[in-house]
Write a protein that holds these residues in place. Sequence first.
Motif, short mmCIF file in Angstrom:
data_model
loop_
_atom_site.label_atom_id
_atom_site.label_comp_id
_atom_site.label_asym_id
_atom_site.label_seq_id
_atom_site.Cartn_x
_atom_site.Cartn_y
_atom_site.Cartn_z
N VAL A 258 0.84 -1.21 0.00
CA VAL A 258 0.00 0.00 0.00
C VAL A 258 0.87 1.25 0.00
O VAL A 258 0.55 2.26 -0.67
CB VAL A 258 -0.95 0.00 1.21
CG1 VAL A 258 -1.72 1.31 1.31
CG2 VAL A 258 -1.92 -1.17 1.11
N ASP A 259 2.00 1.21 0.72
CA ASP A 259 2.88 2.38 0.78
C ASP A 259 3.44 2.71 -0.60
O ASP A 259 3.62 3.88 -0.94
CB ASP A 259 4.01 2.14 1.77
CG ASP A 259 3.53 2.15 3.22
OD1 ASP A 259 2.36 2.52 3.44
OD2 ASP A 259 4.31 1.75 4.10
N ILE A 260 3.73 1.69 -1.40
CA ILE A 260 4.25 1.95 -2.75
C ILE A 260 3.17 2.61 -3.61
O ILE A 260 3.46 3.54 -4.38
CB ILE A 260 4.76 0.65 -3.41
CG1 ILE A 260 6.07 0.21 -2.75
CG2 ILE A 260 4.94 0.84 -4.91
CD1 ILE A 260 7.22 1.17 -2.92
N THR A 261 1.92 2.16 -3.50
CA THR A 261 0.86 2.81 -4.29
C THR A 261 0.70 4.27 -3.88
O THR A 261 0.51 5.15 -4.73
CB THR A 261 -0.48 2.08 -4.14
OG1 THR A 261 -0.91 2.12 -2.78
CG2 THR A 261 -0.36 0.63 -4.59
N ASN A 262 0.81 4.55 -2.58
CA ASN A 262 0.74 5.94 -2.13
C ASN A 262 1.97 6.72 -2.57
O ASN A 262 1.87 7.90 -2.95
CB ASN A 262 0.62 6.01 -0.60
CG ASN A 262 -0.75 5.57 -0.11
OD1 ASN A 262 -1.74 5.70 -0.82
ND2 ASN A 262 -0.81 5.03 1.09
N ALA A 274 -4.22 -1.55 -5.32
CA ALA A 274 -3.80 -2.95 -5.29
C ALA A 274 -4.91 -3.81 -4.70
O ALA A 274 -5.42 -3.52 -3.61
CB ALA A 274 -2.53 -3.09 -4.45
N PHE A 275 -5.31 -4.86 -5.44
CA PHE A 275 -6.32 -5.81 -4.98
C PHE A 275 -5.63 -7.12 -4.59
O PHE A 275 -4.64 -7.52 -5.23
CB PHE A 275 -7.33 -6.12 -6.10
CG PHE A 275 -8.11 -4.92 -6.59
CD1 PHE A 275 -9.34 -4.61 -6.05
CD2 PHE A 275 -7.62 -4.13 -7.61
CE1 PHE A 275 -10.07 -3.53 -6.51
CE2 PHE A 275 -8.33 -3.05 -8.08
CZ PHE A 275 -9.56 -2.74 -7.53
N ILE A 389 7.51 -2.46 -5.86
CA ILE A 389 6.91 -3.51 -5.03
C ILE A 389 7.82 -4.73 -4.99
O ILE A 389 8.02 -5.35 -3.92
CB ILE A 389 5.51 -3.88 -5.56
CG1 ILE A 389 4.53 -2.74 -5.25
CG2 ILE A 389 5.01 -5.18 -4.92
CD1 ILE A 389 3.16 -2.92 -5.86
N GLN A 390 8.40 -5.09 -6.14
CA GLN A 390 9.35 -6.20 -6.15
C GLN A 390 10.55 -5.89 -5.25
O GLN A 390 11.09 -6.78 -4.59
CB GLN A 390 9.82 -6.47 -7.58
CG GLN A 390 8.77 -7.16 -8.45
CD GLN A 390 9.32 -7.47 -9.83
OE1 GLN A 390 9.53 -6.57 -10.65
NE2 GLN A 390 9.56 -8.74 -10.09
N GLN A 391 10.96 -4.63 -5.23
CA GLN A 391 12.12 -4.23 -4.43
C GLN A 391 11.83 -4.35 -2.93
O GLN A 391 12.70 -4.79 -2.17
CB GLN A 391 12.50 -2.79 -4.78
CG GLN A 391 13.65 -2.23 -3.95
CD GLN A 391 13.93 -0.77 -4.29
OE1 GLN A 391 13.69 -0.32 -5.40
NE2 GLN A 391 14.43 -0.02 -3.33
#
Length: 809
Positions: A258-262, A274-275, A389-391
């Motif tokens: 969630v932090d990456i999407t923000n 993200a679902f 996200i992979q990172q």
Amino acid sequence: MEISYKWLQEYIELPESPEEVGKRLTGTGLEVEGIEKIETIPGGLEGVVIGEVLTCTKHPDADKLSLTTVDVGAEHPLPIVCGAPNVAAGQKVVVALVGATLHPTSGEPFQIKKAKIRGSASEGMICAEDEIGLGTSHAGIMVLNTDLPNGTPAARYFNLEADYQIAIGLTPNRIDAASHFGTARDLKAALNRPLRMPSVDSFFVQDTSLTLDVQVENVVACPRYTGLTISGLTVGESPDWLKQRLLSIGLNPINNVVDITNFVCHDLGQPLHAFDADKIAGGKVIVKTLPEGTSFVTLDGVERKLTATDLMICDAEKPMCIAGVFGGQNSGVTGQTTSIFLESAYFSPTSVRKTAQHHGLKTDASFRFERGTDPNMPVFALKRAALLIQQVAGGHISSEITDLYPDPIEPFRVPVRYRNIDRLIGIQIDHAEIHRILEALDIQTEDRTEDGFMAVVPAYRVDVTREADVVEEILRIYGLDNVPLSVNLSADSLSEFPKTDPNQWQSRVGQLMAANGFYEILALSLTRPTYHEAIRSTLPGPDVVLLNPLSEELSVMRQTLLFSALETLVYNINRRQKDLKLFEFGKAYHKAEQADGRHKYVEQMRLSLAMVGNQQAESWLQKGQPVAYHDLATAVQRVLSLFRVKQVDTQPADPALFQYGLTYLVNKKPLVSLGLVSPKLTKLVDLKQPAFYADFDWSALLKLATSKARYEEVPRFPEVRRDLSLVIDKAVTFEQINRVAHQTERKLLRSVNTFDVYEGDNLGAGKKAYSVSFTLQDPTQTLTDVAIEKTMQRLMASFERELGAVIRK
């Protein structure tokens, strides 16, 4: 909108200070409202350095203390008493110097001072990690493995460089700048420097083991929809760099996904969602609307009833998310999530705006979508988010990118003529500079001729659709300060200031009221329709009704400031503040019918005063004195005196509003009404005690204002007072007596005052007696008894003739 200075530096080289950057941003139209220093650790470890323990011996008077000398890069080593069991000579340690203030992980901040501990001098402190706020361990001092010279600030060793939060007052038309990338684009043009875009070249699809069927049924509300899946990830706490980025702009970290999407939302201006892929029924993602009244529980646990126009992200069985606004409770990422479907889309601003407003939801995503995001950003943002996200969470890309974009949104094409640029800006700018500025703003220029060119504006600049908009872009980057004043500038070319400045008079009245114990209030312009129904006969026209009100209680614009004042009185009285004097400058609104039968909207500026409770607080000298009508009348008179209004006519105040009171008129037009509010109206707001209220027509009052002071010589001859007792009908008012007196004697009469009123059976039915004083004065000579007697005889004759008065000797 908050921007991180260090985050901004990832996009563009910024040797300038945060304050200088703020000035450049303000110059481009992104007004900086404030700059705040952000420290990872409170205090930023100021006064804390790297030191080296040179000697370490046991304290002679304490078994658990050691005497050390520590090299901190100063002229002489520092003697420090240390209680840590692991301190030893040769160690590199963290030393807090005398004067440093430490902010421990738990407990209150404290300052390091010179001290004597068990008789031994100590000029500093060798620190454990919890003592400087870096952790929770207190087992011993921190022992460092570093070659940094002694005296090096500890903040440099721990990489604790301070950041700065830049608050930008973003206007609704500049949604393109609602990100660090967007803000950097303006700086790129203003500073003429290149941008450093993040690379997504390392993105690749490892396999297609989790491919979902994505369908868009409503392409009008969702012109573009992209997505991919990531499998094998681990949801957990975000790394420090990510948490610090979010905290620097006021966001709280949640989890790494969630932090990456923000992060990407505030990095590129593209919202993502993200679902949990395991919760997507039937392996389908469908973008569509649902039947009116469908229930949906959002992430905040609230059940909402959908409208037929709400765009939803659904699976084969259920809705999962309100598109572009808010996620659902049962489809979000949790600690058990191992695979996700990552969404990046362009939604119709109109669709998102209607949905967000209907449900009362304002999110970072809806803020951007409803103003217009970049339709060409979703895929780039999707790749960047997937790599990040992979990172931070591991996993692998487990599907191709789905990109449904049937009707690509084309750039705006705006014809521009050079002569219009010169005319609107006021000076001639070199054509090469014009094209440099526009191309730095990603606005291409085609079909160039001597007269002009075609500006090709990218789709994300939703505010640049006309020639004047393009000229504005040129000017804001060129710089308003670089446009010189005309050499022909004269007094005649300056704007004429109004003779009566409303703001200045409002300030003067506000100071007057505050000096007399009144508090200013600022109430909502929205109110209940039931209030207006109670006084419908007094209102100037129909209500202005909101088309989409937040509630029934706030569904019309107020036509009077009365109920705003009464509600404020009730609010304060309910909190044991019972002695109140309030005033408000505010607007009243109504509709007026025009000759063609249509209505126009009318705004009227008003000034209101309200008083309740005691005028004089209770003390040991006197009892509390309740507010009376004349207390309010005195306040009204002070306002009128400020405007030098001396002569007014009066009539009874409207009984629909006041139990009793007066309306003052000037030139036969109402100026102010004042009195005791009708109990029927106080009951509407549940006000259980008498309230006095005055309502000024502010526009009419301003017309009477004058900035010219009038002076008169102080009279050199004395005043004379004479008294009369008049028996008159009860229907006759003092105002009538006053008016007859001044009409009869215009030269010598200075004032008329009533000092006693009597009613009794001995006067006769329907009669009352006024004891009235008259002040006479001649500015040119001393009044003689003969002149005084003639004047009083004329006055008595007028009272008898016009008012039917009986003069009592």
